[in-house]
Design an enzyme around this catalytic site. Structure first.
Site, short mmCIF file in Angstrom:
data_model
loop_
_atom_site.label_atom_id
_atom_site.label_comp_id
_atom_site.label_asym_id
_atom_site.label_seq_id
_atom_site.Cartn_x
_atom_site.Cartn_y
_atom_site.Cartn_z
N HIS A 1 0.88 -1.17 0.00
CA HIS A 1 0.00 0.00 0.00
C HIS A 1 0.91 1.22 0.00
O HIS A 1 2.14 1.08 -0.03
CB HIS A 1 -0.94 -0.03 1.22
CG HIS A 1 -0.24 -0.26 2.52
ND1 HIS A 1 0.63 0.66 3.07
CD2 HIS A 1 -0.23 -1.32 3.37
CE1 HIS A 1 1.11 0.19 4.21
NE2 HIS A 1 0.62 -1.03 4.41
N GLY B 1 1.92 3.15 2.22
CA GLY B 1 2.95 3.18 3.28
C GLY B 1 4.23 2.52 2.81
O GLY B 1 5.34 3.06 2.97
N HIS B 2 4.09 1.32 2.21
CA HIS B 2 5.26 0.63 1.67
C HIS B 2 5.89 1.43 0.52
O HIS B 2 7.11 1.58 0.44
CB HIS B 2 4.88 -0.74 1.09
CG HIS B 2 4.30 -1.71 2.08
ND1 HIS B 2 2.99 -2.13 2.03
CD2 HIS B 2 4.84 -2.35 3.13
CE1 HIS B 2 2.77 -3.00 3.00
NE2 HIS B 2 3.87 -3.15 3.69
N GLN C 1 7.28 4.28 10.95
CA GLN C 1 6.99 4.60 12.36
C GLN C 1 5.65 4.03 12.82
O GLN C 1 5.35 4.01 14.00
CB GLN C 1 7.01 6.12 12.56
CG GLN C 1 8.38 6.72 12.36
CD GLN C 1 8.37 8.24 12.38
OE1 GLN C 1 7.36 8.86 12.71
NE2 GLN C 1 9.49 8.84 12.02
N GLN D 1 8.53 -1.82 16.94
CA GLN D 1 9.45 -2.53 16.04
C GLN D 1 10.66 -1.65 15.71
O GLN D 1 11.80 -2.14 15.70
CB GLN D 1 8.69 -2.91 14.77
CG GLN D 1 9.55 -3.45 13.65
CD GLN D 1 8.70 -3.99 12.51
OE1 GLN D 1 8.10 -5.04 12.64
NE2 GLN D 1 8.65 -3.27 11.40
N VAL E 1 1.95 6.66 6.91
CA VAL E 1 1.09 7.12 5.82
C VAL E 1 -0.34 6.70 6.13
O VAL E 1 -0.58 5.56 6.56
CB VAL E 1 1.56 6.53 4.47
CG1 VAL E 1 0.65 6.97 3.33
CG2 VAL E 1 3.00 6.94 4.19
N SER F 1 -1.59 -3.55 5.62
CA SER F 1 -2.01 -4.68 4.77
C SER F 1 -3.22 -5.38 5.37
O SER F 1 -3.97 -6.04 4.67
CB SER F 1 -0.86 -5.68 4.63
OG SER F 1 0.29 -5.02 4.14
P1 AMP Z 1 4.89 -4.86 6.72
O1 AMP Z 1 4.80 -5.32 5.31
O2 AMP Z 1 3.55 -4.61 7.36
O3 AMP Z 1 5.81 -5.71 7.56
O4 AMP Z 1 5.55 -3.42 6.67
C1 AMP Z 1 6.77 -3.21 6.03
C2 AMP Z 1 7.30 -1.86 6.41
O5 AMP Z 1 6.35 -0.86 6.03
C3 AMP Z 1 7.51 -1.71 7.93
O6 AMP Z 1 8.68 -0.94 8.17
C4 AMP Z 1 6.28 -0.95 8.35
O7 AMP Z 1 6.47 -0.19 9.53
C5 AMP Z 1 6.06 -0.06 7.15
N1 AMP Z 1 4.68 0.40 7.10
C6 AMP Z 1 3.55 -0.35 7.20
N2 AMP Z 1 2.46 0.45 7.16
C7 AMP Z 1 2.91 1.72 7.05
C8 AMP Z 1 2.29 2.99 6.96
N3 AMP Z 1 0.96 3.13 6.99
N4 AMP Z 1 3.06 4.08 6.87
C9 AMP Z 1 4.42 3.97 6.83
N5 AMP Z 1 5.07 2.80 6.90
C10 AMP Z 1 4.34 1.70 7.00
#
Ligand code: AMP
Length: 279
Positions: free
Chosen positions: A28, A30-31, A141, A146, A169, A179
């Site tokens: 999404h 954020g990623h 963040q 984490q 984000v 996700s």
């Molecule tokens: P994940 O795939 O959920 O393990 O997330 C991968 C990376 O994306 C991690 O560093 C998360 O903290 C970051 N992440 C997930 N959601 C967001 C978001 N909404 N905004 C910024 N970073 C995010």
């Protein structure tokens, strides 16, 4: 964009000047914003896409975690990712693997509700650092605890990498992108906005509090009630010190509001950092 599935292929690449974005996929914004930042900062963005089984508890959502691989490949390509590493579980883990355990920060909050979660996170992140050997790595963040756990691991084990922590984000109504938001029914999705709203309400009251004393526990109880009214089952909502993650009663120094709550079967986390970060 190069898509690689094995360590042997990954090892052939020199990614030392680049930035790594570890992910579990189902991309999404954020990623994608982490990927864009890594690319803009370093000129070379490397992404790992691995749904890491060691960070899921027994009754968690490992088997139903979304895995839209083709879509993820297209999205990564569209933001200029150079290397996408998507290994199998067998490629990543031997039988009875050595695990990394970060003490102290990991038994609280997420760690208390998800025993073993941060051992899985620390282990996979250290493995990814060793596998990619980039000079930088980017994290969101949104997963604040984490970020702190990884920073401690890197300090304690003298891992030669620079960490970058990027702001959360959000959707237009304020819900943090995740996700796991795809699990929400339309009704749950509409109600979920109460989570960022409660954090905003608390954060505004705390920032206005220099002129009058506040009872933080009362305010937190009020917002827990608001979350319950919206249909949330709250695991925790707390004001914490960013160095120790201990609950505190004043927003002095480096602090954050952190929250985790379930709506239906979906568990969401969010936070408001009330100071500069990292500390
Ligand atoms: P994940 O795939 O959920 O393990 O997330 C991968 C990376 O994306 C991690 O560093 C998360 O903290 C970051 N992440 C997930 N959601 C967001 C978001 N909404 N905004 C910024 N970073 C995010």
């Amino acid at each position: 964009m190069k898509v690689v599935h094995t360590l042997e292929e990954l090892r052939k690449l020199d990614l030392s000047s680049g930035g790594l974005v570890p992910t579990m996929g189902a991309f999404h914004e954020g990623h994608l914003s982490l990927m864009r930042t890594a690319k803009a900062d370093t000129g070379l963005c490397a992404v790992s896409l691995f749904v890491n089984p060691t960070q899921f508890g027994k009754n968690e959502d490992l088997s139903r975690y979304p895995r839209p691989f083709e879509r993820d490949v297209q999205l990564a390509e569209s933001v200029g990712v150079d290397v996408l590493f998507a290994p199998s579980v067998e490629e990543m883990y031997a039988d009875r693997p050595t695990m990394v355990s970060v003490p102290f920060l990991t038994d609280k909050w997420e760690g208390a509700y998800r025993p073993g979660h941060f051992d899985g996170v620390a282990t996979v992140v250290l493995k990814l650092f060793n596998q990619f050997r980039t000079g930088r790595a980017y994290f969101g963040q949104k997963d604040l605890q984490q970020c702190l756990v990884i920073a401690k691991m890197v300090r304690d084990l003298n891992v030669p990498i620079n960490l970058v922590f990027e702001p959360t984000v959000r959707e237009s109504d304020g819900l943090a992108m995740s996700s796991r938001n795809v699990y929400l029914s339309p009704e749950e999705r509409a109600a979920a906005v109460q989570l960022p709203r409660s954090l905003d309400a608390l954060s505004q009251k705390l920032s206005a509090s220099s002129s009058f004393p506040l009872n933080i526990q009362e305010l937190i109880t009020e917002e827990k009630d608001n979350l319950a009214k919206a249909g949330f089952d709250v695991d925790y909502l707390a004001l914490v010190d960013l160095a120790t993650l201990d609950a505190v009663s004043h927003a002095e120094g480096a602090t954050a509001l952190i929250a985790a709550a379930k709506i239906g079967k979906t568990r969401l986390i969010d936070n408001r950092i009330l100071s500069s970060f990292p500390v």
